[in-house]
Motif scaffolding. Structure first.
Motif, PDB file in Angstrom:
ATOM      1  N   THR A 105      18.539  86.914  79.806  1.00 48.96           N
ATOM      2  CA  THR A 105      17.565  85.825  79.945  1.00 48.96           C
ATOM      3  C   THR A 105      16.843  85.838  81.290  1.00 48.96           C
ATOM      4  O   THR A 105      15.796  85.238  81.428  1.00 48.96           O
ATOM      5  CB  THR A 105      18.239  84.454  79.771  1.00 48.96           C
ATOM      6  OG1 THR A 105      19.360  84.407  80.631  1.00 48.96           O
ATOM      7  CG2 THR A 105      18.683  84.228  78.342  1.00 48.96           C
ATOM      8  N   HIS A 107      15.094  87.937  82.569  1.00 51.89           N
ATOM      9  CA  HIS A 107      13.799  88.625  82.550  1.00 51.89           C
ATOM     10  C   HIS A 107      12.724  87.834  81.828  1.00 51.89           C
ATOM     11  O   HIS A 107      11.614  88.313  81.619  1.00 51.89           O
ATOM     12  CB  HIS A 107      13.946  90.008  81.917  1.00 51.89           C
ATOM     13  CG  HIS A 107      15.010  90.804  82.576  1.00 51.89           C
ATOM     14  ND1 HIS A 107      14.893  91.228  83.874  1.00 51.89           N
ATOM     15  CD2 HIS A 107      16.223  91.195  82.155  1.00 51.89           C
ATOM     16  CE1 HIS A 107      16.003  91.868  84.217  1.00 51.89           C
ATOM     17  NE2 HIS A 107      16.829  91.848  83.191  1.00 51.89           N
ATOM     18  N   SER A 108      13.092  86.617  81.441  1.00 51.93           N
ATOM     19  CA  SER A 108      12.127  85.783  80.745  1.00 51.93           C
ATOM     20  C   SER A 108      10.944  85.484  81.657  1.00 51.93           C
ATOM     21  O   SER A 108      11.119  85.252  82.853  1.00 51.93           O
ATOM     22  CB  SER A 108      12.801  84.475  80.327  1.00 51.93           C
ATOM     23  OG  SER A 108      11.964  83.809  79.442  1.00 51.93           O
ATOM     24  N   GLY A 109       9.778  85.524  81.078  1.00 53.43           N
ATOM     25  CA  GLY A 109       8.580  85.237  81.854  1.00 53.43           C
ATOM     26  C   GLY A 109       8.025  86.456  82.569  1.00 53.43           C
ATOM     27  O   GLY A 109       6.992  86.379  83.225  1.00 53.43           O
ATOM     28  N   ASP A 110       8.711  87.585  82.458  1.00 53.60           N
ATOM     29  CA  ASP A 110       8.248  88.813  83.103  1.00 53.60           C
ATOM     30  C   ASP A 110       7.474  89.650  82.080  1.00 53.60           C
ATOM     31  O   ASP A 110       8.049  90.161  81.126  1.00 53.60           O
ATOM     32  CB  ASP A 110       9.457  89.594  83.622  1.00 53.60           C
ATOM     33  CG  ASP A 110       9.045  90.860  84.358  1.00 53.60           C
ATOM     34  OD1 ASP A 110       7.852  91.237  84.280  1.00 53.60           O
ATOM     35  OD2 ASP A 110       9.911  91.473  84.996  1.00 53.60           O
ATOM     36  N   VAL A 113       8.498  93.313  80.964  1.00 46.99           N
ATOM     37  CA  VAL A 113       9.718  93.564  80.201  1.00 46.99           C
ATOM     38  C   VAL A 113       9.516  93.108  78.758  1.00 46.99           C
ATOM     39  O   VAL A 113       8.938  92.047  78.509  1.00 46.99           O
ATOM     40  CB  VAL A 113      10.926  92.797  80.797  1.00 46.99           C
ATOM     41  CG1 VAL A 113      12.189  93.064  79.990  1.00 46.99           C
ATOM     42  CG2 VAL A 113      11.142  93.175  82.251  1.00 46.99           C
ATOM     43  N   PHE A 114       9.968  93.925  77.825  1.00 50.66           N
ATOM     44  CA  PHE A 114       9.908  93.543  76.411  1.00 50.66           C
ATOM     45  C   PHE A 114      11.257  93.871  75.791  1.00 50.66           C
ATOM     46  O   PHE A 114      11.690  95.021  75.803  1.00 50.66           O
ATOM     47  CB  PHE A 114       8.793  94.316  75.699  1.00 50.66           C
ATOM     48  CG  PHE A 114       8.553  93.869  74.286  1.00 50.66           C
ATOM     49  CD1 PHE A 114       7.532  92.969  73.985  1.00 50.66           C
ATOM     50  CD2 PHE A 114       9.346  94.346  73.248  1.00 50.66           C
ATOM     51  CE1 PHE A 114       7.308  92.556  72.677  1.00 50.66           C
ATOM     52  CE2 PHE A 114       9.131  93.936  71.934  1.00 50.66           C
ATOM     53  CZ  PHE A 114       8.103  93.039  71.650  1.00 50.66           C
ATOM     54  N   ILE A 115      11.913  92.840  75.269  1.00 48.69           N
ATOM     55  CA  ILE A 115      13.251  93.036  74.707  1.00 48.69           C
ATOM     56  C   ILE A 115      13.225  92.761  73.209  1.00 48.69           C
ATOM     57  O   ILE A 115      12.754  91.722  72.769  1.00 48.69           O
ATOM     58  CB  ILE A 115      14.268  92.092  75.374  1.00 48.69           C
ATOM     59  CG1 ILE A 115      14.343  92.378  76.882  1.00 48.69           C
ATOM     60  CG2 ILE A 115      15.654  92.249  74.730  1.00 48.69           C
ATOM     61  CD1 ILE A 115      15.005  91.279  77.677  1.00 48.69           C
TER      62      ILE A 115
END
Lengths: 341, 133
Positions: A105, A107-110, A113-115
Motif C-alpha cells: 500500500t 506505493h499508492s498514489g505513485d 508504479v502499477f500493481i
C-alpha cells in the motif's frame, strides 16, 4: 452496462501509458483468447525493453513485502515499476483471494508504479499464457522494471518466474531445511537467493545451508563451480537456461525495514549487466519466446481438437479404454491421427 | 451475463481496524467463485480508487464501522467516476443508519448491507447486477 471500449482504442491508449487502458487490456487478454491475440499482436513490437524480474519462494517467506521494498528502492532512483502478483485460484470454487496488495500500500498514489494481482485460473488456457501476455502489456506500457511474484510451489508458478531475465528465490529461516528448497525445484532457477527475515534466529544457518547447496549440488551450481570437471553437463545446462558463469549470490534481507534491499537491487543490476555481457539475455529471451510459442500452439491444438473432432469421439475412446478395448496411448494416437487428416 | 471472471475489490476505508467482517466477506466471495482482491485496513478513498483501477475490478466492496461512511463512500464513488470507472458496482457493508443509506444510494452507492446480511444475499446481488439486472 456501458459499451466496452473498442480494442484498438485500448491498445492506442495503453501504448501512450494510460493506466486504465493497461488495466483493461490485461483483463481482456486474461478473459478472451481472441482478444489476447489481437492485443499482443499490436503491442509486441513495443516490448523487450523492460528488465523482467521473477520473485518466487514458499508462502510466508515475505515475498510481497520484499517486492514492495524493491519497488521503493527502484522508485528512489526514478525508475518506473510494474508488478504482477500471481496467486492461486481455488480448485474447488474457481475463485481466488488475492492479498498481495496489503503489503504494497505504500506505493499508492505513485504514478510510477502499477500493481496487478492475477489468479492462476487453472484449466482456462493456462497461467503461463495469461501471465506472459500480461507481462508483455506491462513491458509495452513502458515500465523500466517488471516484477512478477509467484508462490514457489507448483509447476506453473515456478515456470512463470523462471522465464524472467533475473530470478530471485526468497527463503526465510525456520521454514524447514534446504532439502525443502530442492524438492520445490527452486534451486535450479535462482539467479539470486534472498534469505528474508534475516533478523530472525537461524538466518545464518539458512544462508550457510544455501551456500553449501550451491557449492555441492544443483544443476546450476555444477556449471559454475565444477566447470572444469563437468564441461559437458555445464555446456548442456547453459544452453538451456543461460546461467553459465554467474556466481549465484546468497543475500540477507529484512524486507519489513528495508534492510539488505539496496544490496538486492545492486545484485539484480550486476545480474542484468552480466546478462547483457555474456549474451545470456538473448538466450533467456529466446527461451521465453520459445516457451510462449509452445504454449500457444498447445492451446490452439487443444481448441482445434475440441472444435473439429466429433464430440462423442473422446467419450467413446474413454469408454473403450475403460472396457480395456484400447489403451491410453492408442486412444491418443487415434485422436491425433483424426486431427491431422 | 458477464462472460469473464468477476473481480471484486474488498477494502476498508477509514481508521477503524475491525476487519473481521471484510475478511469473512472476502472469503465468502472467493468461495462463490469470484476473484477477490483484498487491500487491508486504513485505506484512503484515493488508495481504493487506484487499486480498483489497477485491478480492473467489476465490484468495489467497502466495509466501514467507524461512522465515517458519509464522507468516505461518496468520495470513492466520485474518484471511480472521475477515472472512467462509472460502471463499477459500489457496495457498502457496516452499521449504516437508514437515512444515511438512502443518501449514499443517491450518491452512487449501489447497495448498503447492514448487520445480519448473509453472504448469500451479497453474492446474489452481485450476480444479478453483473447479469445486467
Amino acid at each position: 452496462m456501458p459499451k466496452p471500449v473498442p480494442t484498438q482504442q485500448l491498445i492506442d491508449n495503453l501504448l501512450r501509458g494510460d493506466r486504465l487502458a493497461l488495466s483493461r487490456a490485461i483483463s481482456r487478454v486474461e478473459d478472451d483468447a481472441g482478444e489476447a491475440a489481437r492485443i499482443v499482436q499490436a503491442v509486441f513490437a513495443h516490448t523487450g525493453k523492460a528488465h523482467l524480474i521473477g520473485i518466487t519462494g514458499a508462502p510466508g517467506t515475505g515475498k510481497s513485502t520484499l517486492v514492495s521494498a524493491l519497488v521503493a528502492s527502484y522508485r528512489a532512483r526514478g525508475e518506473t515499476v510494474g508488478v504482477l502478483a500471481v496467486d492461486p485460484t481455488s480448485p474447488f470454487s474457481g475463485g481466488a483471494l488475492l492479498g498481495d496488495r496489503v503489503r504494497m500500500t505504500s506505493h499508492s498514489g505513485d504514478a510510477g508504479v502499477f500493481i496487478r494481482s492475477m489468479a492462476t485460473r487453472r484449466g482456462t488456457g493456462g497461467l503461463a499464457k495469461a501471465s506472459a501476455d500480461a507481462l508483455l502489456l506491462l513491458d509495452a506500457a513502458g515500465f523500466d522494471r517488471i516484477l512478477v511474484e509467484t508462490v514457489g510451489a507448483g509447476q506453473a508458478e515456478i515456470e512463470i518466474a523462471s522465464v524472467a531475465d533475473s530470478v530471485v528465490v526468497v527463503e526465510a529461516p525456520g521454514l524447514g531445511d534446504e532439502v525443502q528448497a530442492i524438492k520445490a525445484g527452486l534451486l535450479e532457477i535462482a539467479d539470486i537467493f534472498a534469505v528474508n527475515k534475516a533478523d530472525r534466529k537461524g538466518a545464518a544457518r539458512t544462508v550457510a545451508a544455501l551456500e553449501m547447496m550451491l557449492e555441492t549440488g544443483g544443476a546450476a551450481a555444477q556449471t559454475i563451480f565444477h566447470h572444469g570437471q563437468r564441461m559437458e553437463a555445464g555446456a548442456a545446462a547453459s544452453e538451456i537456461d543461460g546461467r553459465d558463469g554467474w556466481p549465484i549470490p546468497v543475500l540477507e534481507t529484512v524486507a519489513v525495514s528495508g534492510g539488505g534491499v539496496a544490496q538486492l537491487r545492486d545484485a539484480l543490476e550486476r545480474h542484468r549487466t552480466w546478462l547483457d555481457e555474456s549474451g545470456a539475455r538473448v538466450a533467456r529471451e529466446s527461451r521465453r519466446l520459445d516457451h510462449m510459442l509452445q504454449t500457444l500452439v498447445q492451446a490452439e491444438m487443444l481448441a482445434r481438437m475440441e472444435r473439429t473432432l466429433s464430440p462423442g469421439l473422446r467419450s467413446d475412446l474413454v469408454d473403450r479404454m475403460q472396457r480395456r478395448k484400447t489403451d491410453p496411448y492408442s486412444a491418443a494416437a487415434d485422436m491425433v491421427k483424426k486431427l491431422s487428416t | 451475463m458477464k462472460q469473464s471472471q468477476i473481480r471484486v475489490l474488498i477494502a476498508k476505508p477509514g481508521l477503524d481496524g475491525h476487519d473481521r467482517g471484510a475478511k469473512v466477506i472476502a472469503r465468502a466471495l472467493r468461495d462463490a467463485g469470484f476473484e477477490v482482491i483484498y487491500t487491508g485496513i486504513r485505506q484512503t478513498p484515493q488508495m481504493i480508487a487506484e487499486a480498483a483501477l489497477q485491478e480492473d475490478v467489476d465490484v468495489v466492496g467497502l466495509s466501514i464501522l467507524s461512522g465515517a461512511h458519509m464522507t468516505l463512500c461518496p468520495k470513492v464513488v466520485e474518484l471511480l467516476h472521475a477515472q472512467g470507472q462509472e460502471d463499477v458496482l459500489v457496495l457498502l457493508g457496516g452499521i449504516i443508519p437508514d437515512e444515511d443509506a438512502a443518501q449514499l444510494k443517491a450518491a452512487g452507492v449501489h447497495a448498503v448491507f447492514g448487520p445480519g446480511t448473509t453472504s448469500a444475499e451479497i453474492i446474489a446481488f452481485i450476480r444479478t447486477a453483473m447479469a445486467g439486472g
